[in-house]
Structure formats: structure tokens, C-alpha cells
Design a protein around this motif. Sequence first.
Motif, short mmCIF file in Angstrom:
data_model
loop_
_atom_site.label_atom_id
_atom_site.label_comp_id
_atom_site.label_asym_id
_atom_site.label_seq_id
_atom_site.Cartn_x
_atom_site.Cartn_y
_atom_site.Cartn_z
N GLY A 101 61.53 76.26 -6.55
CA GLY A 101 62.09 76.30 -5.20
C GLY A 101 63.42 77.02 -5.13
N ARG A 102 64.00 77.33 -6.28
CA ARG A 102 65.27 78.06 -6.29
C ARG A 102 65.22 79.29 -7.17
N GLU A 161 58.10 78.54 -3.62
CA GLU A 161 58.62 79.28 -4.77
C GLU A 161 60.14 79.47 -4.66
N ASP A 162 60.62 79.64 -3.43
CA ASP A 162 62.06 79.80 -3.19
C ASP A 162 62.31 79.42 -1.73
N TYR A 163 62.95 78.28 -1.52
CA TYR A 163 63.14 77.78 -0.16
C TYR A 163 64.07 78.65 0.67
N GLY A 197 63.16 71.06 1.38
CA GLY A 197 63.48 72.00 0.30
C GLY A 197 64.79 72.72 0.50
N LEU A 198 65.24 72.82 1.76
CA LEU A 198 66.52 73.49 2.03
C LEU A 198 67.68 72.77 1.36
N GLU A 199 67.51 71.47 1.12
CA GLU A 199 68.59 70.69 0.49
C GLU A 199 68.86 71.14 -0.94
N SER A 200 67.91 71.80 -1.55
CA SER A 200 68.07 72.22 -2.94
C SER A 200 68.83 73.53 -3.08
N ILE A 235 70.75 72.99 8.21
CA ILE A 235 71.80 73.72 7.48
C ILE A 235 73.15 73.62 8.18
N LEU A 236 73.15 73.37 9.50
CA LEU A 236 74.40 73.23 10.25
C LEU A 236 74.26 72.07 11.23
#
Length: 387
Positions: A101-102, A161-163, A197-200, A235-236
Motif C-alpha cells: 500500500g506504500r 498497491e499504493d494508496y 489505506g490513506l492513513e498509511s 486527509i484534511l
Amino acid sequence: MTRIAADWLSNPATQAVFAALQGEGAQVLFVGGCVRNALMGVSVSDIDISCDLEPETVMQRARKAGIKAVPTGVEHGTVTLVSGGLGHEVTTFRKDIATDGRRAVVAFSKDIHDDAARRDFTMNALYARADGTVVDPLGGMDDLMARHVRFIGSAQDRIKEDYLRSLRYFRFHAWYGDADAGFDPKALAAIAGNLDGLESLSRERIGAELLKLLSAPDPAPSLAAMRSAGVLGRILPGADDRALAPLIHIELQAGAGVDAIRRLAALGGDEMAGPLRLSRAQTKRLARLRDAASGSMSDAELGYRLKQDEARNVLMLRCALFEKPWYKTVMQAVLDGTKAQFPVRAKDLMPGLGGPELGARLTFLETIWIASGFTKTKAELLAHPES
């Protein structure tokens, strides 16, 4: 057969890189943004090259041709070749072995389809030979011509694979998508289903991506879609994009250029510097714009304290946030303020005052002078009774 034509393509320094790497059946191709932008008639800032040669071979062939080779990311298959003072990022064909995810664990490949399949959007999986002939292994050309930002294969798989790809989707739509055609429902559903997943993601990556998005000519539709999908709030926290579209309209009326920090200020919300890991200068400017936009300084005082350009930014924000029209004459008071010069100096109050008392008195007299519309004279201010 489609060919791209661009000055960078025919640059002898770039062709020298290809000449150094080609031979013995090697596949060497331009890839990604330079191909996409050339096809769209958009300026190209970076030249990326993909090939089936492993990094050591790339460096050997470059050095043999007298081209400087810098191992900028050999473990990921990337070498930077500097030819004619211009950097060319050369990366070996790759395929993903594992992702979290990163970042991805990759293996080198000889197959262009492996390399194309691991990319994010079909319009970014376009390649071109040294003569400009386009190679399209996944059918991305049709999407590019339709300005359709589409994930390669399963949107769900690409995001996991990548958030960061959730944010990149909105950024790419702002820059390259067809606003009238709207957003891909499958993409939005996959993004909305992977918010955790954005938290990672690191704050630096999120901040950089959002500022790139806000630098697009009109990011308002993408920000609205981000809000609807639940991304903006993640995110905000507390951010609201409803003033962004009016601000962009006002920017056009005022003849103002794109300014990502000004647009970020229009989103409001909770503290932003931390979640986005802004620089100190960006953090300071964002706070100044937000405070002034919601504050009580007059137009003239804005001009006096912030000078013309930043005062105009504040006035544009005020019009957008408080739903006020923009008039050409709105800047007149600002211009008057920029010309005003406070007539009292520290030496005028010395030696009677010093230290903190001197600073406080100067601030008090300046406040009186601004409130007078910059009309009080030096003599009148010096004769003013103490507060």
C-alpha cells in the motif's frame, strides 16, 4: 501509426542516450509523462526512459559512450544518465512481486507488458521509440484521446498497491481529464472503499500530491469529487471545498495566476500544516492568508501591511468565502494603502521611551494613524494622548 513530435525528442543529447543503450536487440523506450504530455501538446519537464537492460548494463553502456551515469535508485532499477547537462531517468522493465500500500517489491523483467501493467493509469502506460513511434501495450491511447483517467485493470488492485493512487486519480483528472465527462464511477467506488489505506501514507506524500492538484488550472471538480468520496475529510478534517470554485472564477476576473497555497486557504478546515507537512514558509503564509481573510483589516490596511499582491490574495479569498462579487475597483483602497508611509519613527519618541514601552507606543500610534485613513500627521500623532 502514431508518432510524437517534440523538440525534446530530437534533442541530440537525448538521442545520444538512446544511441548508447540500443543495440544487441535492447528495447529502449520513452515512457509515461513525457509521452503523454507530448501527445496532448503539454510541456514536458522530465524525460523518463524504460528499457529491458538491467542497471549495471545501462551504466556500462552509458560510460562507454562518455555519458555520466548516476545510480540514483539502482535497487529499484533506476539510473540517471546526464547527457548535454540534461538528466534522463532510465528504469529497467519491472514487475511487482509484493506491495503493502506504500511501496512495492519489484523484480526486473524483459517484458514491456509487465512494466506497463504495474503502472497506475492507462494514459501513463504509453511508450515511444527514439523516432517518436508510440507503443501502446494496454490501449491507453484511446483513453488519452478521450481524456479518460482510467486505472489499469482493477482500480481496487491498483489502489491497494499504493494508496497514494487515490489522490493521484483526482490530480490527474484535474490536469488531464474531461471535466464534462465526469469521473469514472468504478474508480470513485474503489477509492471510497479504501479510505482506511490513506492513513498509511506519509504526510509529505499527501501534502505534495494535494499541492500538485491545487496547482491545476481548475481543481474544483476534483476537490468536490474528493469530498463526495470521503477523501477530503480523511486527509484534511473539517475542510470544505465549496469556496474553491468561486475563488477560481474570481482568479480569472482578477487576472491572478495559479497559487496552490491561496487555494488551500480557501478550503478552511482544521490545522493543515501538520497533516500536510508544509514547509515553514508555506505554513506561515497559509496562516497569514487565513487570518487576514477572516479578520477585520480594511482593504487599505491590507495594502499597507501585506502589500499589493498578498492583499489581493486576501480580497479574493474574502469574496469567495463570503460570496461577494469581485469588481475592478476593489483594489483601489489596497493601492492607496501600499503607498502609505507611517510618519513616526522610533527616534521621534526617544529618549523619553525605550524598550518594550517604545514598541508599544509605536504600535498604538500606528493603529491610530491607520484608523484615520492614513491622514493624521506626524505632529498630530506625537501630540496624541497615551492610551
